[in-house]
Design a protein around this motif. Structure first.
Motif, mmCIF file in Angstrom:
data_model
loop_
_atom_site.group_PDB
_atom_site.id
_atom_site.type_symbol
_atom_site.label_atom_id
_atom_site.label_comp_id
_atom_site.label_asym_id
_atom_site.label_seq_id
_atom_site.Cartn_x
_atom_site.Cartn_y
_atom_site.Cartn_z
ATOM 1 N N GLY A 164 -13.387 -3.167 -3.509
ATOM 2 C CA GLY A 164 -12.388 -3.965 -4.192
ATOM 3 C C GLY A 164 -11.003 -3.942 -3.589
ATOM 4 O O GLY A 164 -10.115 -4.671 -4.042
ATOM 5 N N GLY A 165 -10.787 -3.094 -2.566
ATOM 6 C CA GLY A 165 -9.439 -3.028 -1.999
ATOM 7 C C GLY A 165 -9.315 -1.984 -0.905
ATOM 8 O O GLY A 165 -10.203 -1.831 -0.073
ATOM 9 N N ALA A 166 -8.203 -1.249 -0.931
ATOM 10 C CA ALA A 166 -7.970 -0.260 0.119
ATOM 11 C C ALA A 166 -7.042 0.839 -0.371
ATOM 12 O O ALA A 166 -6.255 0.649 -1.314
ATOM 13 C CB ALA A 166 -7.377 -0.927 1.357
ATOM 14 N N LEU A 167 -7.132 1.995 0.285
ATOM 15 C CA LEU A 167 -6.278 3.152 0.034
ATOM 16 C C LEU A 167 -5.587 3.539 1.340
ATOM 17 O O LEU A 167 -6.019 3.127 2.417
ATOM 18 C CB LEU A 167 -7.118 4.332 -0.467
ATOM 19 C CG LEU A 167 -7.857 4.158 -1.786
ATOM 20 C CD1 LEU A 167 -8.761 5.346 -2.041
ATOM 21 C CD2 LEU A 167 -6.866 3.976 -2.929
ATOM 22 N N PRO A 168 -4.524 4.338 1.267
ATOM 23 C CA PRO A 168 -3.905 4.810 2.505
ATOM 24 C C PRO A 168 -4.908 5.600 3.339
ATOM 25 O O PRO A 168 -5.712 6.365 2.809
ATOM 26 C CB PRO A 168 -2.771 5.717 2.008
ATOM 27 C CG PRO A 168 -2.467 5.222 0.636
ATOM 28 C CD PRO A 168 -3.793 4.794 0.076
ATOM 29 N N LEU A 195 -7.994 -6.776 5.580
ATOM 30 C CA LEU A 195 -8.243 -5.355 5.328
ATOM 31 C C LEU A 195 -9.180 -4.768 6.371
ATOM 32 O O LEU A 195 -8.992 -3.630 6.815
ATOM 33 C CB LEU A 195 -8.810 -5.156 3.915
ATOM 34 C CG LEU A 195 -7.902 -5.553 2.749
ATOM 35 C CD1 LEU A 195 -8.594 -5.298 1.423
ATOM 36 C CD2 LEU A 195 -6.562 -4.825 2.819
ATOM 37 N N ARG A 196 -10.193 -5.539 6.766
ATOM 38 C CA ARG A 196 -11.111 -5.062 7.813
ATOM 39 C C ARG A 196 -10.356 -4.807 9.115
ATOM 40 O O ARG A 196 -10.572 -3.790 9.784
ATOM 41 C CB ARG A 196 -12.224 -6.082 8.057
ATOM 42 C CG ARG A 196 -13.344 -6.079 7.041
ATOM 43 C CD ARG A 196 -14.573 -6.803 7.571
ATOM 44 N NE ARG A 196 -14.285 -8.203 7.902
ATOM 45 C CZ ARG A 196 -14.403 -9.212 7.047
ATOM 46 N NH1 ARG A 196 -14.776 -8.980 5.794
ATOM 47 N NH2 ARG A 196 -14.143 -10.459 7.421
ATOM 48 N N LEU A 241 0.833 -1.205 0.000
ATOM 49 C CA LEU A 241 0.000 0.000 0.000
ATOM 50 C C LEU A 241 0.867 1.254 0.000
ATOM 51 O O LEU A 241 0.593 2.215 -0.724
ATOM 52 C CB LEU A 241 -0.924 -0.022 1.218
ATOM 53 C CG LEU A 241 -1.937 1.118 1.342
ATOM 54 C CD1 LEU A 241 -2.895 1.118 0.164
ATOM 55 C CD2 LEU A 241 -2.710 0.987 2.651
ATOM 56 N N LYS A 242 1.911 1.242 0.817
ATOM 57 C CA LYS A 242 2.804 2.400 0.885
ATOM 58 C C LYS A 242 3.521 2.621 -0.437
ATOM 59 O O LYS A 242 3.694 3.757 -0.888
ATOM 60 C CB LYS A 242 3.817 2.206 2.014
ATOM 61 C CG LYS A 242 4.757 3.387 2.199
ATOM 62 C CD LYS A 242 5.675 3.176 3.392
ATOM 63 C CE LYS A 242 6.598 4.385 3.589
ATOM 64 N NZ LYS A 242 7.500 4.195 4.746
ATOM 65 N N GLN A 243 3.918 1.534 -1.078
ATOM 66 C CA GLN A 243 4.687 1.636 -2.326
ATOM 67 C C GLN A 243 3.812 2.009 -3.515
ATOM 68 O O GLN A 243 4.203 2.840 -4.353
ATOM 69 C CB GLN A 243 5.394 0.308 -2.608
ATOM 70 C CG GLN A 243 6.235 0.319 -3.880
ATOM 71 C CD GLN A 243 6.954 -0.999 -4.096
ATOM 72 O OE1 GLN A 243 6.892 -1.889 -3.269
ATOM 73 N NE2 GLN A 243 7.636 -1.125 -5.222
ATOM 74 N N GLU A 244 2.619 1.428 -3.601
ATOM 75 C CA GLU A 244 1.791 1.587 -4.794
ATOM 76 C C GLU A 244 0.635 2.563 -4.624
ATOM 77 O O GLU A 244 0.001 2.938 -5.610
ATOM 78 C CB GLU A 244 1.260 0.216 -5.226
ATOM 79 C CG GLU A 244 2.370 -0.761 -5.582
ATOM 80 C CD GLU A 244 1.857 -2.092 -6.093
ATOM 81 O OE1 GLU A 244 0.615 -2.205 -6.288
ATOM 82 O OE2 GLU A 244 2.662 -3.009 -6.297
ATOM 83 N N GLY A 245 0.306 2.933 -3.392
ATOM 84 C CA GLY A 245 -0.761 3.898 -3.167
ATOM 85 C C GLY A 245 -2.151 3.310 -3.123
ATOM 86 O O GLY A 245 -3.117 4.000 -2.827
ATOM 87 N N GLN A 246 -2.271 2.016 -3.417
ATOM 88 C CA GLN A 246 -3.543 1.317 -3.310
ATOM 89 C C GLN A 246 -3.286 -0.181 -3.370
ATOM 90 O O GLN A 246 -2.219 -0.615 -3.825
ATOM 91 C CB GLN A 246 -4.517 1.718 -4.421
ATOM 92 C CG GLN A 246 -4.059 1.331 -5.808
ATOM 93 C CD GLN A 246 -5.090 1.675 -6.871
ATOM 94 O OE1 GLN A 246 -6.256 1.880 -6.582
ATOM 95 N NE2 GLN A 246 -4.666 1.739 -8.120
ATOM 96 N N VAL A 247 -4.235 -0.961 -2.881
ATOM 97 C CA VAL A 247 -4.146 -2.415 -3.021
ATOM 98 C C VAL A 247 -5.497 -2.936 -3.492
ATOM 99 O O VAL A 247 -6.543 -2.374 -3.164
ATOM 100 C CB VAL A 247 -3.740 -3.116 -1.698
ATOM 101 C CG1 VAL A 247 -2.294 -2.820 -1.343
ATOM 102 C CG2 VAL A 247 -4.670 -2.735 -0.556
#
Length: 251
Positions: free
Chosen positions: A54-58, A40-41, A14-20
């Motif tokens: 569908g995923g997560a953000l910072p 993620l929860r 997440l830190k490297q790509e900005g989203q997962v």
């Protein structure tokens, strides 16, 4: 892979790509999407990320209460506020949002400025008491003590009677896809109402808020005409916003 190690890897990605993306993570780690969603929860419950479809953000660190936020990125806030203060022209009607950066903006307004400031923040109104040339219009409502601002139906009703030149918006998250966001639902409604009453919207955002998201959406990113960021903010963070046609002003 142990759950703890997998979570650490998720946060590193997440830190490297900005989203997962949950599906991609499940393939990478060889586990089910249900397992990834549970991870993620749990990470979201610890305030380490913001879940999206569908995923997560910072997750933005700027969701603490007003007193705590006064000590976050103080040098950046001061620089951003000083630059933003230059945007208010004599004779204009300017809306100043609640929040610590907007309080700094009020402190940097010239003492001789002739203008009108509309705000739902008692803190900002107090900062402008000695500015004799500034007419202060204070919007009332229920005091949301976390941010020291007025919210609720009474505030939104009053906002509907305003027509401003510029609105300086405080946010906790700015993301090219997830949009402008904040950590409280009622604040999101008030900010959206204020944006609708201004000819121009200027968002004030220190670097930890860029490419981050909070739970409640204010508007799409393109609702901002200008985003004022600190000078050292990496171009990799601001370029996706600039591509949307948003002017990036470095302080």
């Amino acid at each position: 892979m142990l759950t703890t190690h997998r979570k650490q890897a998720i946060l590193a990605t997440l830190k490297q790509e900005g989203q997962v993306i949950a599906k991609a993570l499940s393939e990478t780690f060889g586990v089910s999407e249900d397992t990834i969603r549970r991870d993620l929860r749990e990470l979201a419950a610890d305030g380490l990320l913001q879940r999206v479809h569908g995923g997560a953000l910072p997750s933005s660190p700027a969701v603490a209460d007003f007193s705590q936020r006064k000590h976050i990125s103080t040098a950046a806030k001061s620089a951003i506020a000083r630059k933003a203060a230059e945007l208010i022209l004599p004779g204009q009607v300017a809306i100043l949002d609640g929040g610590t950066t907007c309080v700094e903006l009020a402190r940097h307004l010239p003492m001789m400025l002739q203008a009108t400031v509309v705000t739902h923040s008692p803190s900002i109104a107090i900062e402008l008491v000695d500015h004799l040339g500034i007419e202060v219009v204070l919007i009332g409502g229920r005091l949301f003590k976390h941010s020291i601002v007025a919210v609720g139906a009474a505030a939104i009703e009053a906002i509907g009677h305003i027509r401003a030149d510029v609105y300086f918006m405080g946010v906790t998250g700015v993301h090219p896809v997830a949009g402008l966001s904040t950590g409280d639902l009622e604040e999101a409604y008030v900010k959206r109402a204020l944006a609708a009453r201004a000819a121009e919207v200027v968002v004030l955002a220190s670097s930890e808020k860029i490419n981050a998201a909070s739970a409640y959406v204010i508007a799409e990113a393109k609702a901002a005409n200008t985003i004022v960021v600190e000078r050292e903010t990496p171009e990799s963070l601001t370029k996706p916003l600039a591509v949307l046609g948003i002017h990036i002003l470095r302080a």
